[in-house]
Design a protein around this motif. Structure first.
Motif, PDB file in Angstrom:
ATOM      1  N   LYS A  25      49.224  47.503  43.370  1.00 37.84           N
ATOM      2  CA  LYS A  25      49.828  46.493  43.559  1.00 37.84           C
ATOM      3  C   LYS A  25      50.191  46.261  45.054  1.00 37.84           C
ATOM      4  N   PHE A  26      50.772  47.585  45.364  1.00 45.75           N
ATOM      5  CA  PHE A  26      51.629  47.080  47.245  1.00 45.75           C
ATOM      6  C   PHE A  26      50.788  46.540  48.160  1.00 45.75           C
ATOM      7  N   ASP A  27      49.521  46.940  47.865  1.00 50.05           N
ATOM      8  CA  ASP A  27      48.579  46.505  49.087  1.00 50.05           C
ATOM      9  C   ASP A  27      48.765  45.125  49.353  1.00 50.05           C
ATOM     10  N   THR A  28      50.013  44.732  49.930  1.00 50.34           N
ATOM     11  CA  THR A  28      50.556  43.869  50.146  1.00 50.34           C
ATOM     12  C   THR A  28      49.839  42.599  50.923  1.00 50.34           C
ATOM     13  N   ASP A  29      48.619  43.274  51.667  1.00 52.00           N
ATOM     14  CA  ASP A  29      48.075  42.962  53.133  1.00 52.00           C
ATOM     15  C   ASP A  29      46.606  42.618  52.774  1.00 52.00           C
ATOM     16  N   GLU A  38      53.295  50.371  52.787  1.00 57.75           N
ATOM     17  CA  GLU A  38      53.583  49.696  51.400  1.00 57.75           C
ATOM     18  C   GLU A  38      53.311  51.314  50.344  1.00 57.75           C
ATOM     19  N   ARG A  41      56.886  51.413  49.631  1.00 57.38           N
ATOM     20  CA  ARG A  41      57.475  50.381  48.732  1.00 57.38           C
ATOM     21  C   ARG A  41      56.956  51.109  47.392  1.00 57.38           C
TER      22      ARG A  41
END
Length: 92
Positions: A25-29, A38, A41
């Motif tokens: 879920k923290f893989d924003t890219d 990531e 975060r």
């Protein structure tokens, strides 16, 4: 136990699949890998202290191919780090 919208506490038992779902879920890219930023975060989301130090250590311990990222094949390495440093509890 399904993971809902916001990050959950790692103090509850979590399966491997639930952990993968949570961390990615923290893989924003959306590149399918977890970067240092990531991971930082993710650590902060569970109120992790010393997040910069833990991020560097987590990447170093989990990143078996040395590319600076954690991909799906390296998540199990990250679990060992999370158990020791973030209080992750794994379901048997």
């Amino acid at each position: 136990m399904a993971i809902k919208g916001t990050p959950r506490s790692l103090q509850q038992d979590m399966s491997l699949e639930e952990f993968k779902e949570w961390i990615f879920k923290f893989d924003t890219d959306g590149d399918g890998r977890i970067s240092k930023a990531e991971l930082k975060r993710a650590i902060r989301s569970v109120r992790g202290r010393f997040s910069s130090w833990k991020t560097r250590r987590g990447i170093r311990l989990a990143d078996s191919d040395g590319d600076g990222y954690i991909d799906e094949n390296e998540v199990e390495n990250l679990i060992e780090f999370a158990k020791k440093n973030l209080g992750l509890k794994m379901a048997v």
